[in-house]
Every structure is written in structure tokens, then in C-alpha cells.
Design an enzyme around this catalytic site. Structure first.
Site, PDB file in Angstrom:
ATOM      1  N   HIS A   1       0.833  -1.208   0.000  1.00 19.58           N
ATOM      2  CA  HIS A   1       0.000   0.000   0.000  1.00 19.58           C
ATOM      3  C   HIS A   1       0.870   1.262   0.000  1.00 19.58           C
ATOM      4  O   HIS A   1       0.563   2.231  -0.704  1.00 19.58           O
ATOM      5  CB  HIS A   1      -0.944   0.015   1.196  1.00 19.58           C
ATOM      6  CG  HIS A   1      -1.846  -1.174   1.252  1.00 19.58           C
ATOM      7  ND1 HIS A   1      -2.627  -1.473   2.353  1.00 19.58           N
ATOM      8  CD2 HIS A   1      -2.105  -2.146   0.329  1.00 19.58           C
ATOM      9  CE1 HIS A   1      -3.312  -2.581   2.116  1.00 19.58           C
ATOM     10  NE2 HIS A   1      -3.010  -3.014   0.900  1.00 19.58           N
TER      11      HIS A   1
ATOM     12  N   ASP B   1      -2.971  -2.872  -5.126  1.00 21.35           N
ATOM     13  CA  ASP B   1      -1.894  -3.804  -4.787  1.00 21.35           C
ATOM     14  C   ASP B   1      -0.960  -4.013  -5.977  1.00 21.35           C
ATOM     15  O   ASP B   1       0.269  -4.037  -5.825  1.00 21.35           O
ATOM     16  CB  ASP B   1      -2.474  -5.152  -4.378  1.00 21.35           C
ATOM     17  CG  ASP B   1      -2.988  -5.192  -2.957  1.00 21.35           C
ATOM     18  OD1 ASP B   1      -2.681  -4.274  -2.166  1.00 21.35           O
ATOM     19  OD2 ASP B   1      -3.706  -6.159  -2.618  1.00 21.35           O
TER      20      ASP B   1
ATOM     21  N   HIS C   1      -0.161 -10.924  -5.135  1.00 18.40           N
ATOM     22  CA  HIS C   1       1.203 -10.432  -4.935  1.00 18.40           C
ATOM     23  C   HIS C   1       2.249 -11.357  -5.549  1.00 18.40           C
ATOM     24  O   HIS C   1       3.167 -10.906  -6.247  1.00 18.40           O
ATOM     25  CB  HIS C   1       1.481 -10.265  -3.442  1.00 18.40           C
ATOM     26  CG  HIS C   1       0.501  -9.379  -2.741  1.00 18.40           C
ATOM     27  ND1 HIS C   1       0.359  -8.044  -3.044  1.00 18.40           N
ATOM     28  CD2 HIS C   1      -0.389  -9.635  -1.752  1.00 18.40           C
ATOM     29  CE1 HIS C   1      -0.578  -7.520  -2.269  1.00 18.40           C
ATOM     30  NE2 HIS C   1      -1.044  -8.465  -1.486  1.00 18.40           N
TER      31      HIS C   1
END
Length: 305
Positions: free
Chosen positions: A77, A238, A261
Site C-alpha cells: 500500500h 496492490d 502479490h
């Protein structure tokens, strides 16, 4: 030209997964320094560069580690805020192993950066231009980088819970789009997964104050959603943060389907393993105008930020 913040900016809160209080100080850095985290709570204050090759496999967040195993997690973030506000160089002091989650979005980080302002160096900025498609796949998840004149993010998600369901969004990240469209979108989870995550030592700092919690067709977080498609917007947030571990802004289109991720890091590893798929370009005024963060102002801040 390359930018850093004008003066130190302080953020305090608890880590989403560790539940441990943390204090972050975002400090100006010289041209060419890039983004790096400094663990001020450890002897010698080790530094970890925020680069793709330092990302290690970690569930539900992005974690960096240096050669000595010193790590810092849940950086995505803050990295998104730096990318979306056009900060190219910064030294980030942190006194714990995890960046504070704050309200679950990047809004507070963006607000601090915009309020403080940027200082411009005399060194030219370079960007990574994507020259041909690069794709990675794991099961039903895929992620692709393809040529484009700006950074574009195209993301699709599909969750069983009706409160999320199938969502798809495409956004050109130029001209402050991140600040206006994505920065206030919060992390989310299924209530059924909370106990399982905590049994694994995760989400210990999570609450309805810093995440959107869903149960079937219900939103359990007070106040409901900030956007009807807040979940996919957060996945785009993200992705922007994870892509910024490339070490420079990207000129290309990121397409993610059920990606996370780990997939984005695999994509960067695949990209840099193929020298003919990318090149560094010096940013003139025309190219710079197409990058995230250029021209961001207080007026771009959404109401929640």
C-alpha cells in the site's frame, strides 16, 4: 526529473498480520537512491531495497528481505502511494517488521505525501518500456505485461461471496488516476477465512476498522463499501505497489486475472529474465506526462482521503 518528498512524513499504526505497533518515517532521498526500507529497531539499522529480487514468498502480502534475512512486510500500500504520487526516491525508516495497515487502503499515505509535497532533483528520470508481451500463469491465475504508451492496469476477480462476485476494471494510471480512483479502496477478506488466517499467525491486527469483511452477500464492515467495486480497485492498488518494485515507473499494460502479490512478482522476474522484452527510456516531458503521479494535487484527493 526524479522526485522525493520535501520533508519527513510520519505514519503510525499496527501491522495487519503481526498486530504489532509500527512507526514509519518517510524521508527524502537523493537522486538514484530509489525506494528503500531501514529497520531502525535493529542493530546497525539494516537497509532493504524495495526491489523485485528482494521479494520473498509470503501469504497475503508483499515481503522484502535482504541477504541477511532482515525483512519488512505488507509494503504494497505504501509502495502504491509512492508510485501513484510520483515519488521516485525515499528512505523509509520503520521500527517493526510490518508496515502499519492504517485504514486498509493507501489513502493516509497519499494524504501525507500530497500535503508535504515533492522536491525535484536535477537528475533525469528513467522508465521501463515494455516491448513485447510477457505472461505468467499459475492454475486459473494469469498476469501479463504488454506494450502501451502509459501504465494501464486491467484486473478481473471472481469470488464465491456475492458481496464481491465477479468484478473487472481497467484504468489508465496517468494524470492522478490512482489518487482519484484507487487510493481509498481497502483490503478485503471473507469472514470464513479470518479464523484460518489467525491460526496461521496472520491477520492478528486485522479488524472491521482496517478491512472490508464480507460474509456471503453481506458487508460486515460498518459503513459498507466506498465503491461498489472496491474489491477489484484494491487489487489494482496492490498491483501498482507490487509493480513499483521494478525499480522505476513502467510504461506498459498490466493485465491480471485472479492474480495476487506472488503472481506480480513472478511476472517481474519473467520480464527481467528476457532482455528483449523491455528497455530503459529517458523520460522527456512528453513521456513524463504519461506517468502516474504527474500533476497530482489536493483536488485529486477523494473525500475519504
Amino acid at each position: 526529473m526524479q522526485n522525493s518528498v520535501k520533508s519527513p512524513i510520519v505514519f503510525e499504526g499496527v501491522g495487519l498480520h503481526t498486530g504489532v505497533p509500527a512507526r514509519v518515517v518517510l524521508r527524502p532521498a537523493s537522486a538514484g537512491a530509489g525506494i528503500a526500507f531501514r529497520r531502525v529497531d535493529l542493530a546497525g539499522m539494516p537497509v532493504i531495497a524495495a526491489l523485485w529480487q528482494n521479494v520473498i514468498v509470503s501469504p497475503l502480502n508483499t515481503r522484502l528481505a535482504n541477504a541477511d534475512g532482515v525483512s519488512v512486510s505488507t509494503i504494497e500500500h505504501l509502495m502504491a502511494a509512492l508510485a501513484g504520487c510520483g515519488v521516485h526516491n525515499a528512505l523509509i525508516d520503520i521500527d517493526a517488521a510490518e508496515v502499519p495497515i492504517l485504514d486498509g487502503s493507501a489513502a493516509a499515505f497519499v494524504r501525507g505525501i500530497v500535503a508535504t509535497g515533492l522536491q525535484t532533483d536535477t537528475a533525469p528520470l528513467q522508465a521501463i518500456e515494455i516491448l513485447r508481451d510477457v505472461t505468467v500463469t499459475q492454475g486459473e491465475a494469469t498476469a501479463t505485461l504488454s506494450p502501451a504508451t502509459t501504465l494501464q492496469i486491467d484486473f478481473a476477480i471472481d469470488f464465491a461471496d456475492a458481496a464481491i462476485g465477479r468484478q473487472h476494471k481497467t484504468l489508465n494510471m496517468a494524470n492522478g488516476a490512482f489518487v482519484r480512483e484507487l487510493c481509498d479502496s481497502r483490503t478485503f477478506c471473507r469472514s470464513a477465512d479470518v479464523d484460518a488466517m489467525r491460526a496461521q499467525g496472520l491477520a492478528l491486527g486485522g479488524s472491521i476498522d482496517n478491512a472490508v469483511v464480507v460474509d456471503g452477500d453481506k458487508i460486515l464492515t460498518p459503513g459498507g463499501l466506498r465503491h461498489t467495486d472496491e474489491a477489484v480497485r484494491h487489487k489494482m492498488l496492490d498491483a501498482l505497489g507490487d509493480l513499483y518494485t521494478a525499480g522505476a515507473p513502467i510504461l506498459g499494460r498490466y493485465t491480471g486475472s485472479r492474480a495476487g502479490h506472488a503472481m506480480t512478482n513472478l511476472l517481474l522476474r519473467a520480464l527481467f529474465a528476457q532482455p528483449d522484452a523491455w528497455r530503459m527510456v529517458r523520460c522527456d516531458s512528453n513521456i513524463a506526462a504519461r506517468l502516474p503521479g504527474v500533476g497530482v494535487s489536493q483536488a485529486d484527493l477523494v473525500a475519504v482521503a
